[in-house]
Design a protein around this motif. Structure first.
Motif, PDB file in Angstrom:
ATOM      1  N   ASN A   1       6.804  -6.450  10.337  1.00 40.04           N
ATOM      2  CA  ASN A   1       5.406  -6.553   9.918  1.00 40.04           C
ATOM      3  C   ASN A   1       5.346  -6.107   8.469  1.00 40.04           C
ATOM      4  N   PHE A   2       5.085  -7.026   7.542  1.00 39.19           N
ATOM      5  CA  PHE A   2       5.140  -6.709   6.113  1.00 39.19           C
ATOM      6  C   PHE A   2       3.771  -6.280   5.603  1.00 39.19           C
ATOM      7  N   LEU A   3       3.752  -5.222   4.802  1.00 38.36           N
ATOM      8  CA  LEU A   3       2.510  -4.752   4.195  1.00 38.36           C
ATOM      9  C   LEU A   3       2.013  -5.747   3.157  1.00 38.36           C
ATOM     10  N   ILE A   4       0.710  -6.018   3.177  1.00 42.05           N
ATOM     11  CA  ILE A   4       0.130  -6.965   2.221  1.00 42.05           C
ATOM     12  C   ILE A   4      -1.060  -6.345   1.499  1.00 42.05           C
ATOM     13  N   ASP A   5      -1.048  -5.031   1.350  1.00 41.51           N
ATOM     14  CA  ASP A   5      -2.132  -4.315   0.679  1.00 41.51           C
ATOM     15  C   ASP A   5      -1.531  -3.424  -0.400  1.00 41.51           C
ATOM     16  N   GLY A   6      -1.685  -3.856  -1.649  1.00 42.40           N
ATOM     17  CA  GLY A   6      -1.108  -3.115  -2.761  1.00 42.40           C
ATOM     18  C   GLY A   6      -1.657  -1.712  -2.899  1.00 42.40           C
ATOM     19  N   ASN A   7      -2.913  -1.509  -2.545  1.00 37.07           N
ATOM     20  CA  ASN A   7      -3.517  -0.183  -2.613  1.00 37.07           C
ATOM     21  C   ASN A   7      -2.817   0.784  -1.661  1.00 37.07           C
ATOM     22  N   ILE A   8      -2.545   0.322  -0.444  1.00 40.90           N
ATOM     23  CA  ILE A   8      -1.848   1.156   0.538  1.00 40.90           C
ATOM     24  C   ILE A   8      -0.426   1.452   0.076  1.00 40.90           C
ATOM     25  N   LEU A   9       0.238   0.455  -0.492  1.00 41.89           N
ATOM     26  CA  LEU A   9       1.608   0.651  -0.975  1.00 41.89           C
ATOM     27  C   LEU A   9       1.670   1.758  -2.018  1.00 41.89           C
ATOM     28  N   GLY A  10       0.733   1.728  -2.954  1.00 42.32           N
ATOM     29  CA  GLY A  10       0.685   2.770  -3.975  1.00 42.32           C
ATOM     30  C   GLY A  10       0.439   4.138  -3.389  1.00 42.32           C
ATOM     31  N   LYS A  11      -0.435   4.200  -2.368  1.00 41.08           N
ATOM     32  CA  LYS A  11      -0.744   5.484  -1.734  1.00 41.08           C
ATOM     33  C   LYS A  11       0.462   6.036  -0.971  1.00 41.08           C
ATOM     34  N   ILE A  12       1.278   5.148  -0.394  1.00 45.42           N
ATOM     35  CA  ILE A  12       2.478   5.607   0.315  1.00 45.42           C
ATOM     36  C   ILE A  12       3.450   6.267  -0.648  1.00 45.42           C
ATOM     37  N   VAL A  13       3.657   5.624  -1.802  1.00 40.61           N
ATOM     38  CA  VAL A  13       4.565   6.184  -2.803  1.00 40.61           C
ATOM     39  C   VAL A  13       4.027   7.516  -3.312  1.00 40.61           C
TER      40      VAL A  13
END
Length: 311
Positions: free
Chosen positions: A50-62
């Protein structure tokens, strides 16, 4: 199979230029579909993709993983490289372990601008992570970041902990219910063997909830990002770590039974009711106490008592 990225012509780009050139490629529905179609990629249920498709969430994970320019990051399951790009922008280096051979050509393209990424085509449960850490980071602790398949979350986490890989922290996307179990406290419905195992090795903290709509394909459940910050040493002292976890697992195998019955019915422990009853009394606990009410400290005390009587 292992290879370093950054060997293409895109390697000439600087960090800012790389972000402008490649960051727009991934992290949203349109561009994710585009690259998947380019490589005729098909999702495989056996890998729980299941690939993430939300750049905002990706930034928050980092951000949640607290990645700095001094860090070596181990990413488990990079997929098409969406989060890998964010990590490569922030970290000193990234080791990405991917099991699906069909994703390797995709990663060769999406990660081509980054000279600080090494992709390893292996099963994370079969590769020697300790050796990789020694080779890539001189044995110093790494930070693990991953969007883990739900069906294999616990085996991966426990393998990292039990094999004593040099870790600073593990920041992972997991099924929301699993994150709740990791952070659960005694006496709650989510509290169990996983809660205790995590708290023996690390301090858990749920960083954010992530709805199913942020993934492709959309899973049937919502997710959560949890950070497990590794202790320098466990908060309790036990005579034998494996024995502690054997006691814990037996205590939760039959949650509705008393601790006395649960442990005495566990054929692999070889402990009599008299010994267990004596331990419970020694600890000042009621005879009908259940395992789900015991803290990690109490399980450590119980484990040490029973191990001593067995020795």
């Amino acid at each position: 199979m292992t290879w370093n990225t950054g060997d293409s012509e895109h390697g000439k780009y600087g960090l800012t230029e790389r972000r402008d050139c490649f960051m727009a490629t991934l992290g949203n529905v349109k561009n994710t579909i585009e690259i998947l179609e380019k490589y005729q990629f098909r999702f495989q249920k056996k890998f729980g993709q299941n690939f993430l498709i939300d750049g905002n969430i990706l930034g928050k994970i980092v951000d949640a993983a607290q990645i700095t320019a001094a860090d070596c990051v181990l990413e488990i399951g990079p997929g098409i490289g969406t989060m890998t790009q964010y990590l490569a922008e922030r970290a000193k280096s990234v080791i990405a372990v991917e099991i699906d051979k069909n994703l390797i050509p995709v990663l060769q393209e999406t990660l081509s601008p980054y000279h600080n990424v090494r992709v390893i085509h292996e099963d994370i449960l079969k590769v020697d992570i300790g050796r990789i850490v020694r080779e890539d980071n001189n044995g110093e602790p790494v930070k693990v970041v991953a969007n883990l398949p739900y069906y294999i979350t616990t085996p991966i986490i426990m393998a990292l902990f039990e094999n004593h890989v040099a870790l600073h922290s593990i920041t992972i996307m997991v099924q929301r219910e699993v994150a709740d179990r990791m952070q659960a406290v005694p006496g709650t419905k989510d509290y169990g063997a996983l809660s205790l195992a995590v708290r023996y090795y690390a301090e858990p903290e749920i960083m954010m909830r992530v709805p199913a709509s942020c993934f492709m394909p959309k899973p049937n459940v919502d997710s959560a990002v949890i950070r497990l910050t590794r202790y320098e040493k466990p908060p309790v002292e036990v005579k034998d770590e494996a024995w502690l976890f054997a006691i814990i697992r037996a205590s939760f195998n039959q949650r509705r039974k008393t601790l006395l019955n649960g442990l005495s019915n566990a054929g692999n422990l070889g402990i009599g009711k008299e010994q267990i009853a004596a331990a419970v009394e020694q600890m000042g606990l009621p005879s009908a106490v259940r395992g789900e009410t015991l803290t990690l400290e109490q399980f450590a005390e119980l484990s040490n008592y029973l191990f001593r009587t067995e020795a």
